[in-house]
Design a protein around this motif. Structure first.
Motif, PDB file in Angstrom:
ATOM      1  N   SER A 198      19.542   7.459  -9.931  1.00  0.00           N
ATOM      2  CA  SER A 198      20.952   7.754 -10.127  1.00  0.00           C
ATOM      3  C   SER A 198      21.485   8.414  -8.877  1.00  0.00           C
ATOM      4  CB  SER A 198      21.133   8.696 -11.325  1.00  0.00           C
ATOM      5  OG  SER A 198      20.534   9.937 -11.052  1.00  0.00           O
ATOM      6  N   ARG A 199      22.810   8.418  -8.728  1.00  0.00           N
ATOM      7  CA  ARG A 199      23.403   8.927  -7.497  1.00  0.00           C
ATOM      8  C   ARG A 199      22.996  10.363  -7.232  1.00  0.00           C
ATOM      9  NH1 ARG A 199      29.296   7.253  -6.797  1.00  0.00           N
ATOM     10  NH2 ARG A 199      28.201   5.406  -6.082  1.00  0.00           N
ATOM     11  N   GLY A 200      22.857  11.145  -8.275  1.00  0.00           N
ATOM     12  CA  GLY A 200      22.475  12.539  -8.049  1.00  0.00           C
ATOM     13  C   GLY A 200      21.010  12.793  -8.282  1.00  0.00           C
ATOM     14  N   SER A 232      31.520   2.106  -3.862  1.00  0.00           N
ATOM     15  CA  SER A 232      30.450   2.558  -4.742  1.00  0.00           C
ATOM     16  C   SER A 232      29.118   2.652  -3.997  1.00  0.00           C
ATOM     17  CB  SER A 232      30.332   1.591  -5.931  1.00  0.00           C
ATOM     18  OG  SER A 232      29.237   1.909  -6.747  1.00  0.00           O
ATOM     19  N   ARG A 233      28.791   1.644  -3.184  1.00  0.00           N
ATOM     20  CA  ARG A 233      27.511   1.619  -2.485  1.00  0.00           C
ATOM     21  C   ARG A 233      27.416   2.734  -1.442  1.00  0.00           C
ATOM     22  NH1 ARG A 233      24.169  -2.524  -2.913  1.00  0.00           N
ATOM     23  NH2 ARG A 233      23.570  -2.766  -0.730  1.00  0.00           N
ATOM     24  N   LEU A 234      28.559   3.132  -0.899  1.00  0.00           N
ATOM     25  CA  LEU A 234      28.566   4.194   0.100  1.00  0.00           C
ATOM     26  C   LEU A 234      28.715   5.582  -0.510  1.00  0.00           C
ATOM     27  CD1 LEU A 234      30.712   2.484   2.879  1.00  0.00           C
ATOM     28  CD2 LEU A 234      28.265   3.032   2.983  1.00  0.00           C
ATOM     29  N   GLY A 235      28.716   5.678  -1.826  1.00  0.00           N
ATOM     30  CA  GLY A 235      28.761   6.979  -2.478  1.00  0.00           C
ATOM     31  C   GLY A 235      30.124   7.636  -2.430  1.00  0.00           C
ATOM     32  N   PRO A 288      29.854  11.847  -3.608  1.00  0.00           N
ATOM     33  CA  PRO A 288      29.215  12.785  -2.686  1.00  0.00           C
ATOM     34  C   PRO A 288      29.608  12.589  -1.227  1.00  0.00           C
ATOM     35  CG  PRO A 288      27.647  11.128  -3.431  1.00  0.00           C
ATOM     36  CD  PRO A 288      28.869  10.950  -4.255  1.00  0.00           C
ATOM     37  N   PHE A 289      30.227  11.440  -0.907  1.00  0.00           N
ATOM     38  CA  PHE A 289      30.668  11.190   0.460  1.00  0.00           C
ATOM     39  C   PHE A 289      32.153  10.839   0.475  1.00  0.00           C
ATOM     40  CE2 PHE A 289      26.102  10.354   0.605  1.00  0.00           C
ATOM     41  CZ  PHE A 289      25.740  11.188   1.657  1.00  0.00           C
ATOM     42  N   ASP A 340      19.068  -0.907  -5.928  1.00  0.00           N
ATOM     43  CA  ASP A 340      19.729  -1.151  -7.211  1.00  0.00           C
ATOM     44  C   ASP A 340      19.722  -2.636  -7.555  1.00  0.00           C
ATOM     45  OD1 ASP A 340      21.508  -1.419  -9.305  1.00  0.00           O
ATOM     46  OD2 ASP A 340      23.201  -0.515  -8.260  1.00  0.00           O
ATOM     47  N   PRO A 341      19.084  -3.051  -8.657  1.00  0.00           N
ATOM     48  CA  PRO A 341      19.103  -4.469  -9.041  1.00  0.00           C
ATOM     49  C   PRO A 341      20.515  -5.016  -9.237  1.00  0.00           C
ATOM     50  CG  PRO A 341      17.483  -3.264 -10.323  1.00  0.00           C
ATOM     51  CD  PRO A 341      18.281  -2.242  -9.582  1.00  0.00           C
ATOM     52  N   TYR A 342      21.465  -4.138  -9.575  1.00  0.00           N
ATOM     53  CA  TYR A 342      22.846  -4.573  -9.803  1.00  0.00           C
ATOM     54  C   TYR A 342      23.687  -4.501  -8.534  1.00  0.00           C
ATOM     55  CZ  TYR A 342      21.465  -4.139 -14.653  1.00  0.00           C
ATOM     56  OH  TYR A 342      20.813  -4.285 -15.848  1.00  0.00           O
ATOM     57  N   GLU A 343      23.121  -3.974  -7.453  1.00  0.00           N
ATOM     58  CA  GLU A 343      23.770  -3.920  -6.142  1.00  0.00           C
ATOM     59  C   GLU A 343      25.064  -3.102  -6.137  1.00  0.00           C
ATOM     60  OE1 GLU A 343      23.133  -7.721  -3.747  1.00  0.00           O
ATOM     61  OE2 GLU A 343      23.056  -8.473  -5.801  1.00  0.00           O
ATOM     62  N   ARG A 344      25.101  -2.055  -6.961  1.00  0.00           N
ATOM     63  CA  ARG A 344      26.253  -1.152  -6.978  1.00  0.00           C
ATOM     64  C   ARG A 344      26.047   0.077  -6.116  1.00  0.00           C
ATOM     65  NH1 ARG A 344      28.619  -0.198 -13.005  1.00  0.00           N
ATOM     66  NH2 ARG A 344      29.402  -2.294 -13.425  1.00  0.00           N
ATOM     67  N   THR A 345      24.823   0.474  -5.919  1.00  0.00           N
ATOM     68  CA  THR A 345      24.538   1.706  -5.183  1.00  0.00           C
ATOM     69  C   THR A 345      23.603   1.413  -4.015  1.00  0.00           C
ATOM     70  OG1 THR A 345      22.674   2.247  -6.626  1.00  0.00           O
ATOM     71  CG2 THR A 345      24.824   3.131  -7.241  1.00  0.00           C
ATOM     72  N   LEU A 346      23.677   2.262  -3.002  1.00  0.00           N
ATOM     73  CA  LEU A 346      22.802   2.156  -1.854  1.00  0.00           C
ATOM     74  C   LEU A 346      22.423   3.539  -1.336  1.00  0.00           C
ATOM     75  CD1 LEU A 346      21.402   0.253   0.184  1.00  0.00           C
ATOM     76  CD2 LEU A 346      23.454   0.414   1.601  1.00  0.00           C
TER      77      LEU A 346
END
Length: 498
Positions: free
Chosen positions: A24-26, A63-66, A191-192, A485-491
C-alpha cells in the motif's frame, strides 16, 4: 468517441489471485528526519496528454507518482481499502456514508466533508465524464465535517470500489476553475506534491511533509517521460534514473539481474478489428483474420517468454477465469481475403507493440490480406483509433485497471455505448450479455456472467486476444520500496527510497 473513457459500471470485489505483490502507498512509511532520503529519478513511458487532468488517462500518472488519491484505494486482491475515508457503511442499495480520516491538502487546507463533496460533484459534472462515472448518476452531500453521503440513481453495491478509481481523486477547492478544469499542482493529498511540469518532457514533485500516511522517505521525484523503451532502459543502465517502467523485453537481458523486476499483470495485448466500417465490417473477413493469427509465436518470439498466449479477454493472472471460460458461439465462417487492403495501427510507447504488429501483419498477409502498418506515439494515434479510422489496431489494455471488476472493460470496450470502443462493436447479443453481467451482484455469479459476456464478445471476432503480459520494471540496485502493482496504479509511495 472520448479518449480513454472506459465505462465503469456496477463493480464487485472479485479477487483475482495475482502473481507478484505490491505494498500500500503508506506500507513502508517511516517518519524520517527533515533531510532524510534523497530525490527519486523516475522514467515513465507515457507523457501527460491532458495537462495532468484527473478525468482522463493522466489520472494514472498522478496515482503512480504518489500525487493523488481518493476516498478509497484498491488493494492487491482488487478490494476497496481505506484511503481518505477510514471507513464506510451502506444505508440502502443507493446510499453510502463515508467517514473521513484527519488529512490535509497540499495547499495547507483541511480535507473536510464539504471539500470532498465538492470534488466529487465536480467529477460528476465534468464533460466528458470521467471513466469511473460513465453511466452512473451520482450525487454527494457533506454531513458535518467528517461524513460524506454518496447516492446513486441505481443500486451500486460496490460503490467504495468505484471510488478508488484514479479518475475520482480528491483535490482542494482551488484546483477547480469555472470551466471545469482541474489543476493538480499543489492541490492533491498524496505523499508527493506536483510542483511543475515541462510539457511532455518532465515533471517535478516535492515531498508533502504533512501527508496523513506519514512522511515519505524520498524528498521528492524528478520524473522524465521517455516514450522510447530502449532509451528508458539505457537511462537506468547508465544511472540516469532510479526507476524505469515498462522496460522492453529485448532490453531485459541487458539489465543486471538485481535491477530487473517482472510482475504478472492483468494486461492483455489484443488485435481489435473495426466491425463498423471498412472491409472488416464483414464478419467472415474477421474470422479469416482470427484464423490467421498464431499467438504462441508472439508469446515466445516477441515477448521471449514474458507473456502467455492469448486465451481470452482475461488472462492467467485472473486465476478464476480459466475454469469458468465459455466457448464462443455464433462465429462466422472464414471467407477469402483475396488481397483485401486494410490498415493496421499501433503505438510505440510500449516497445514490443510495433514488433507484435509487424508479426501480425505478416500473418495476415499470409492469409491473403494486403496490410499497411502505421506506428505512432500513442497521444498522436488515440483520437484516430477511437474514431474508427483504422481497420485493425494492436492495443495493450489492463483489463482490470480501473476497478478490478471484469465487467467494466467489456462495457467500456465492446458495447454500443462504450467509451473506449476501438473495435467499433455494436452487437445486441454482446450488449445483452454485458448488461446481464452488470446486473448480477453475487461475486461467483458475476464471474460466471462475465465469462458468458466474454464469450459473446469473442464470438463477434471483433477482438483477437494475442498475449497476456508480464511487465518488466527497471529498479536501481540501491532502490527499495517500489510498488509493483498488478493493476498498474501505483509505482512510488512513502517507502520508496534510494
Amino acid at each position: 468517441m472520448r479518449p480513454l473513457r472506459s465505462r465503469l459500471l456496477a463493480t464487485l470485489v472479485l479477487t483475482p489471485l495475482l502473481a507478484g505483490c505490491f505494498a500500500s502507498r503508506g506500507g513502508e512509511s517511516t517518519d524520517g528526519g527533515e533531510n532524510a532520503g534523497s530525490r527519486l529519478r523516475v522514467a515513465l513511458a507515457f507523457p501527460p496528454a491532458e495537462r495532468f487532468s484527473p478525468y482522463g488517462a493522466d489520472a494514472t500518472l498522478l496515482s503512480r507518482l504518489g500525487v493523488s488519491e481518493g476516498l478509497t484505494a484498491m488493494d492487491a486482491n482488487g478490494a476497496a481499502a481505506p484511503a481518505l475515508a477510514r471507513s464506510w457503511r451502506q444505508k440502502n442499495d443507493r446510499t453510502w456514508v463515508f467517514t473521513l480520516r484527519e488529512a490535509g491538502f497540499q495547499d495547507g487546507t483541511d480535507v473536510t466533508a464539504s471539500a470532498v463533496a465538492d470534488a466529487l460533484t465536480h467529477a460528476a459534472e465534468a464533460e466528458p465524464e470521467p471513466a469511473a462515472l460513465s453511466g452512473v448518476d451520482l450525487t454527494v452531500e457533506a454531513g458535518g465535517s467528517r461524513e460524506v453521503t454518496v447516492r446513486t440513481a441505481e443500486p451500486d453495491p460496490v460503490l467504495p470500489l468505484r471510488l478508488s478509481s484514479p479518475n475520482l481523486a480528491v483535490f482542494s477547492g482551488k484546483a477547480y476553475d469555472a470551466k471545469g478544469r482541474v489543476d493538480p499542482v499543489g492541490t492533491a493529498t498524496g505523499p508527493f506534491e506536483l510542483t511543475g511540469a515541462d510539457g511532455a518532457s518532465s515533471a517535478s514533485l516535492d515531498r508533502f511533509d504533512d501527508y496523513w500516511g506519514g512522511r515519505a522517505q524520498a524528498t521528492g521525484i524528478d520524473a522524465r517521460f521517455i516514450a522510447d523503451g530502449t532509451a528508458r532502459a539505457n537511462a537506468l543502465r547508465t544511472g540516469e534514473v532510479d526507476i524505469a517502467e515498462a522496460v522492453p523485453v529485448a532490453q531485459a537481458a541487458a539489465l543486471d539481474r538485481r535491477t530487473r523486476r517482472d510482475t504478472a499483470t492483468t494486461r492483455t495485448t489484443s488485435l481489435l478489428l473495426n466491425s463498423a466500417t471498412g472491409p472488416l465490417k464483414d464478419p467472415r473477413l474477421r474470422a479469416t483474420a482470427r484464423a490467421a493469427i498464431d499467438t504462441s509465436a508472439l508469446a515466445e518470439g516477441v515477448y521471449e517468454g514474458y507473456a502467455d498466449p492469448g486465451a481470452g479477454v482475461y488472462g492467467p493472472a485472473v486465476t478464476w477465469a480459466e475454469g469458468k471460460r465459455v466457448e464462443p458461439t455464433g462465429r462466422a465462417g472464414a471467407g477469402s481475403a483475396k488481397g483485401t487492403a486494410i490498415t493496421l495501427a499501433t503505438y510505440d510507447n510500449r516497445p514490443e507493440l510495433p514488433e507484435v504488429a509487424q508479426v501480425v501483419k505478416q500473418q495476415l498477409e499470409k492469409a491473403g490480406f494486403t496490410v499497411k502498418l502505421e506506428v505512432r506515439e500513442y497521444s498522436r494515434l488515440e483520437g484516430d483509433a477511437l474514431d474508427g479510422k483504422f481497420d485493425a489496431f494492436v492495443l495493450a489494455r489492463n483489463t482490470l485497471l480501473d476497478t478490478g471488476d471484469p465487467v467494466a472493460v467489456l462495457a467500456s470496450d465492446y458495447t454500443c455505448d462504450g467509451g473506449y470502443n476501438i473495435a467499433q462493436l455494436c452487437d445486441k447479443d454482446v450488449d445483452r450479455a454485458v448488461a446481464e453481467a452488470e446486473r448480477t451482484a453475487e461475486p461467483g455469479q458475476r464471474q460466471d456472467a462475465s465469462m458468458a459476456a466474454e464469450a459473446a464478445v469473442l464470438g463477434s471476432d471483433a477482438v483477437i486476444p494475442l498475449v497476456h503480459q508480464r511487465i518488466i520494471t527497471g529498479v536501481g540496485a540501491s532502490v527499495r520500496g517500489v510498488l509493483l502493482d498488478p493493476y498498474e496504479r501505483t509505482l512510488v509511495g512513502t517507502g520508496t527510497r534510494r
